[in-house]
Design a protein around this motif. Sequence first.
Motif, PDB file in Angstrom:
ATOM      1  N   ALA A 125      40.378  59.989  44.697  1.00  0.00           N
ATOM      2  CA  ALA A 125      41.283  59.264  45.843  1.00  0.00           C
ATOM      3  C   ALA A 125      40.855  57.902  46.247  1.00  0.00           C
ATOM      4  N   TYR A 126      39.571  57.582  46.363  1.00  0.00           N
ATOM      5  CA  TYR A 126      39.058  56.138  46.641  1.00  0.00           C
ATOM      6  C   TYR A 126      39.743  55.038  45.469  1.00  0.00           C
ATOM      7  N   PHE A 127      39.899  55.461  44.223  1.00  0.00           N
ATOM      8  CA  PHE A 127      40.330  54.356  43.514  1.00  0.00           C
ATOM      9  C   PHE A 127      41.841  54.424  43.229  1.00  0.00           C
ATOM     10  N   THR A 128      42.437  55.559  43.844  1.00  0.00           N
ATOM     11  CA  THR A 128      43.902  55.557  43.754  1.00  0.00           C
ATOM     12  C   THR A 128      44.240  54.479  45.083  1.00  0.00           C
ATOM     13  N   PHE A 129      43.833  54.609  46.313  1.00  0.00           N
ATOM     14  CA  PHE A 129      43.947  53.822  47.226  1.00  0.00           C
ATOM     15  C   PHE A 129      43.841  52.187  46.923  1.00  0.00           C
ATOM     16  N   GLU A 130      42.298  52.139  46.377  1.00  0.00           N
ATOM     17  CA  GLU A 130      42.252  50.751  45.809  1.00  0.00           C
ATOM     18  C   GLU A 130      43.179  50.314  44.744  1.00  0.00           C
TER      19      GLU A 130
ATOM     20  N   GLY B 268      41.158  34.304  45.477  1.00  0.00           N
ATOM     21  CA  GLY B 268      40.564  35.718  45.064  1.00  0.00           C
ATOM     22  C   GLY B 268      39.300  35.744  45.009  1.00  0.00           C
ATOM     23  N   LEU B 269      38.573  34.983  44.394  1.00  0.00           N
ATOM     24  CA  LEU B 269      37.079  34.966  44.425  1.00  0.00           C
ATOM     25  C   LEU B 269      36.127  35.090  45.547  1.00  0.00           C
ATOM     26  N   ILE B 270      36.733  34.272  46.602  1.00  0.00           N
ATOM     27  CA  ILE B 270      36.140  34.163  47.838  1.00  0.00           C
ATOM     28  C   ILE B 270      36.377  35.666  48.662  1.00  0.00           C
ATOM     29  N   LEU B 271      37.532  36.291  48.729  1.00  0.00           N
ATOM     30  CA  LEU B 271      37.866  37.351  49.196  1.00  0.00           C
ATOM     31  C   LEU B 271      37.037  38.563  48.323  1.00  0.00           C
ATOM     32  N   SER B 272      36.945  38.319  47.165  1.00  0.00           N
ATOM     33  CA  SER B 272      36.176  39.426  46.281  1.00  0.00           C
ATOM     34  C   SER B 272      34.658  39.515  46.734  1.00  0.00           C
ATOM     35  N   LEU B 273      34.237  38.651  47.505  1.00  0.00           N
ATOM     36  CA  LEU B 273      32.814  38.515  47.810  1.00  0.00           C
ATOM     37  C   LEU B 273      32.430  39.790  48.958  1.00  0.00           C
TER      38      LEU B 273
ATOM     39  N   GLY C  37      36.653  50.285  53.515  1.00  0.00           N
ATOM     40  CA  GLY C  37      37.013  48.956  54.137  1.00  0.00           C
ATOM     41  C   GLY C  37      36.556  48.132  52.989  1.00  0.00           C
ATOM     42  N   ALA C  38      36.224  48.323  51.859  1.00  0.00           N
ATOM     43  CA  ALA C  38      36.069  47.092  50.901  1.00  0.00           C
ATOM     44  C   ALA C  38      37.248  47.089  50.046  1.00  0.00           C
ATOM     45  N   ILE C  39      38.298  47.929  50.227  1.00  0.00           N
ATOM     46  CA  ILE C  39      39.565  47.913  49.577  1.00  0.00           C
ATOM     47  C   ILE C  39      40.509  46.726  49.862  1.00  0.00           C
ATOM     48  N   PRO C  40      40.520  46.038  50.895  1.00  0.00           N
ATOM     49  CA  PRO C  40      41.286  44.920  51.337  1.00  0.00           C
ATOM     50  C   PRO C  40      40.893  43.610  50.416  1.00  0.00           C
ATOM     51  N   SER C  41      39.375  43.741  50.346  1.00  0.00           N
ATOM     52  CA  SER C  41      38.784  42.650  49.503  1.00  0.00           C
ATOM     53  C   SER C  41      39.149  42.714  48.016  1.00  0.00           C
ATOM     54  N   SER C  42      38.824  43.921  47.356  1.00  0.00           N
ATOM     55  CA  SER C  42      39.205  44.164  46.093  1.00  0.00           C
ATOM     56  C   SER C  42      40.612  43.995  45.539  1.00  0.00           C
ATOM     57  N   MET C  43      41.627  44.236  46.541  1.00  0.00           N
ATOM     58  CA  MET C  43      43.007  44.244  46.269  1.00  0.00           C
ATOM     59  C   MET C  43      43.420  42.462  46.048  1.00  0.00           C
ATOM     60  N   PHE C  44      42.838  41.737  46.559  1.00  0.00           N
ATOM     61  CA  PHE C  44      43.296  40.246  46.366  1.00  0.00           C
ATOM     62  C   PHE C  44      42.150  39.585  45.247  1.00  0.00           C
ATOM     63  N   SER C  45      41.065  40.182  44.910  1.00  0.00           N
ATOM     64  CA  SER C  45      40.329  39.747  43.892  1.00  0.00           C
ATOM     65  C   SER C  45      40.935  39.667  42.562  1.00  0.00           C
TER      66      SER C  45
END
Length: 484
Positions: free
Chosen positions: A303-308, A337-342, A360-368
């Motif tokens: 489920a986590y990776f589906t949302f991600e 993308g790199l800055i958000l991925s941190l 809560g880490a999903i918004p970071s990974s989505m733009f990385s």
Amino acid sequence: MSDISTSPRLWKAVVPICFICLLYLCSLFLFFCATNSLIYSTVCLLRANASFCAQIDQNKSLIVLEESIQKESAQWNLYGTLSFSIIACFMSPIFGSLSDTKNRKLPIVLTISNAILTGLIITIASIYQGTQLCLILYLVANVVNGFGGGALILISSCFGYATDSCKEKGQHVQTIALIEASLNIGVVIGYLLCAFIFELHSRIWHILLVNVILLGVALFISLVFLKTPSITELSTITTRQKIIRPIIDTRDLIVDLKNNHLLVSFLILLLSLFFYDMYRMGSGSILYLFLHRMSFDDVHYAAYFTFEQLATCLALLILALLKGRWKINDLYLASIGLILSLVGPMLFAFAENNKTMIFGAIPSSMFSVYFAVCLRSIVANLVPQKDKGKAFSFIALIQNLDVVVGTIACVEIYEASIDFFPGLVFIFAAATRVMALILILIQACCVSHTPQLSLTVPVDEVEDPLINTESNENDDDDDTLIHS
């Protein structure tokens, strides 16, 4: 700026590629989901009985034994990853040369066919779940998979095939973003199928069987719908020349880039990709274990990776729309993308048992993902069309090296710190992303202080419709960065 929707020829190339990527990634993540569970359960069953293994992740009184099982599972994941990726590193330039000298279709067909054979071997291994034979067959499957190059070769070959139909630079990012979106949709469907099958309490071999069926459909599409342009060049080439052709092609690419003063830019881009992907490519061996430590079962994990992946797919569609409407510099987008991925790794590092921080880490990974998309677009504009397969194979080679280095680093750090700070591996992830960001900023700085780089184009510019060599004094400074 030209839009993909105005090019029927481009759509005919992109649509089959998107379906192939979707099916392959769906099957791949079914494969990952099944094999992660297979290895973890097999290691546990070798040490204890089934009822004990069923409650080990929820019963924290078993934490000591759980840590021991996690360490051994991580080691088997490491062995499997290395047995695949070391071979794949050697295969990357070979497939890249095939793409440029034979046709773009051949590496795609070969990779999918090899993945089907790999799936059949691991399906047989699942029948022996809980035995040492299962682990041995798991290693055999990874060795076989290495000779097909795996997902990285397939994706690179697909990018080369699809971007051949691009007539303008602006179509590159849109095309790559759409393919990336299809990859993420495939991941979403893969994890949803995995969660659904686990919810039905089905056996692991059922998941692996679905994996093989999906690959069969992808192979059918590649054989029927991908074009095979005829190549007469190889008819006079001897067997010895064919063997050493990948080495010669790689040398020629480097020489061409050097002659056009683009080699340093190319190496900086590859090095930044190396640092960016070091954690991403190596984390597969420990993320499953880490989330199980956070009391995630197989369904929650899926489920986590589906949302991600849904969020990442949305970010890619936004990127395609942005590039269709405005000239936004690729280096700027890569840096964003790199800055958000941190942010994501830092949330993981200190999550402990807080599932909210993990989601809560999903918004970071989505733009990385912007970094990987924009970097491929820059590389596609940096080299002539005849060298595109080799350039993308370089990217696949770097990523396969990342699988080796990243997996070793992630597993060793996780095993060493699991007793006192399991999140240390995510601090390592943030550090490697910072290194990638520094390199990208250096590249941007070099271009802005060296205007002549933006005026340099490959020697084969006449053959390459992707590179716009028209000079315009009113062009944005941002647009010149794409050439470098």
